[in-house]
Design a protein around this motif. Sequence first.
Motif, PDB file in Angstrom:
ATOM      1  N   SER A  14      -2.760  10.562   4.302  1.00  0.00           N
ATOM      2  CA  SER A  14      -2.974   9.438   3.399  1.00  0.00           C
ATOM      3  C   SER A  14      -2.206   9.668   2.105  1.00  0.00           C
ATOM      4  O   SER A  14      -2.338  10.716   1.479  1.00  0.00           O
ATOM      5  CB  SER A  14      -4.463   9.288   3.093  1.00  0.00           C
ATOM      6  N   ASP A  34      -3.331   0.145  -1.138  1.00  0.00           N
ATOM      7  CA  ASP A  34      -3.829  -1.087  -0.523  1.00  0.00           C
ATOM      8  C   ASP A  34      -3.909  -0.999   0.993  1.00  0.00           C
ATOM      9  O   ASP A  34      -4.467  -1.891   1.631  1.00  0.00           O
ATOM     10  CB  ASP A  34      -2.933  -2.273  -0.911  1.00  0.00           C
ATOM     11  N   TYR A  35      -3.356   0.042   1.561  1.00  0.00           N
ATOM     12  CA  TYR A  35      -3.411   0.182   3.009  1.00  0.00           C
ATOM     13  C   TYR A  35      -4.796   0.665   3.431  1.00  0.00           C
ATOM     14  O   TYR A  35      -5.457   1.407   2.713  1.00  0.00           O
ATOM     15  CB  TYR A  35      -2.353   1.166   3.503  1.00  0.00           C
ATOM     16  N   GLN A  36      -5.206   0.225   4.596  1.00  0.00           N
ATOM     17  CA  GLN A  36      -6.487   0.645   5.147  1.00  0.00           C
ATOM     18  C   GLN A  36      -6.309   1.972   5.878  1.00  0.00           C
ATOM     19  O   GLN A  36      -5.295   2.188   6.542  1.00  0.00           O
ATOM     20  CB  GLN A  36      -7.018  -0.412   6.115  1.00  0.00           C
ATOM     21  N   LYS A  37      -7.285   2.845   5.752  1.00  0.00           N
ATOM     22  CA  LYS A  37      -7.191   4.132   6.442  1.00  0.00           C
ATOM     23  C   LYS A  37      -8.514   4.456   7.117  1.00  0.00           C
ATOM     24  O   LYS A  37      -9.593   4.100   6.633  1.00  0.00           O
ATOM     25  CB  LYS A  37      -6.803   5.249   5.473  1.00  0.00           C
ATOM     26  N   ILE A  38      -8.409   5.124   8.247  1.00  0.00           N
ATOM     27  CA  ILE A  38      -9.574   5.552   9.018  1.00  0.00           C
ATOM     28  C   ILE A  38      -9.406   7.035   9.321  1.00  0.00           C
ATOM     29  O   ILE A  38      -8.366   7.461   9.835  1.00  0.00           O
ATOM     30  CB  ILE A  38      -9.685   4.761  10.337  1.00  0.00           C
ATOM     31  N   SER A  93      -6.424  -4.293  15.593  1.00  0.00           N
ATOM     32  CA  SER A  93      -7.887  -4.236  15.620  1.00  0.00           C
ATOM     33  C   SER A  93      -8.394  -3.834  16.999  1.00  0.00           C
ATOM     34  O   SER A  93      -9.403  -3.127  17.119  1.00  0.00           O
ATOM     35  CB  SER A  93      -8.482  -5.586  15.204  1.00  0.00           C
ATOM     36  N   ASP A 110      -1.491  -1.691   7.555  1.00  0.00           N
ATOM     37  CA  ASP A 110      -1.400  -2.710   6.512  1.00  0.00           C
ATOM     38  C   ASP A 110      -2.396  -3.818   6.838  1.00  0.00           C
ATOM     39  O   ASP A 110      -2.314  -4.446   7.896  1.00  0.00           O
ATOM     40  CB  ASP A 110       0.027  -3.262   6.462  1.00  0.00           C
ATOM     41  N   GLN A 111      -3.338  -4.066   5.931  1.00  0.00           N
ATOM     42  CA  GLN A 111      -4.363  -5.077   6.201  1.00  0.00           C
ATOM     43  C   GLN A 111      -3.782  -6.489   6.277  1.00  0.00           C
ATOM     44  O   GLN A 111      -4.437  -7.414   6.771  1.00  0.00           O
ATOM     45  CB  GLN A 111      -5.438  -5.024   5.121  1.00  0.00           C
TER      46      GLN A 111
END
Length: 203
Positions: free
Chosen positions: A56, A62-66, A169, A160-161
Amino acid sequence: MKIGFLKNLDPQLLVTIFSDFINEFPNIKIELTSYANYQLYYALEQRMIDIVLGLSFPKYPDYQKILIKKYPLIVLINKNNPLANQKTVSQEELPNILFDVRKLYYQDNYLEFEGNLLKIACNQGCSILHAFTKDNCYNDYLKDIPLTPLSEKSVYLIYDQDNYNPLISNFINYLKTTSILNHKNYFFILLIYLVFITCSLSQ
């Protein structure tokens, strides 16, 4: 769906993630490409890929991370270095740190992974890296030692959301139904790791 992953990322992790998904959804075409760090996030920014498996970066808040997996950090050092006989090693003891993965964001001129390994094999310094890097092509020349105090670095799935590819998804939801995102096993491994360090220091 195009997925980019960090060069020299844990091969066991990659095989676990993708082999099951490909077998489960054989009709979904996946393009897999490895990148160096700076190339990886540029490719995501330019929409050359849909998903990143890597570290990360604060440059992209602004990027989504899991969270995918956490790894304890180790020191890779030449087998002939006196520190190679120790059970654990602290950063203060290390001579000539060529690369520290914890400072990856700030190292613009870092050597590529293979370049680091070659310099360590030639006894030119050491590196602080993820535990999975201990299995490499220079094993005959290197020793991996747990870093103390315990330090960890995580691998993330990043996307990127604003990318509306529905397969993103779908892929994430699939991972959530598997044991890949179940981190209970990690904490068990971490407990064993801590016990190992404690026993080593008490000897």
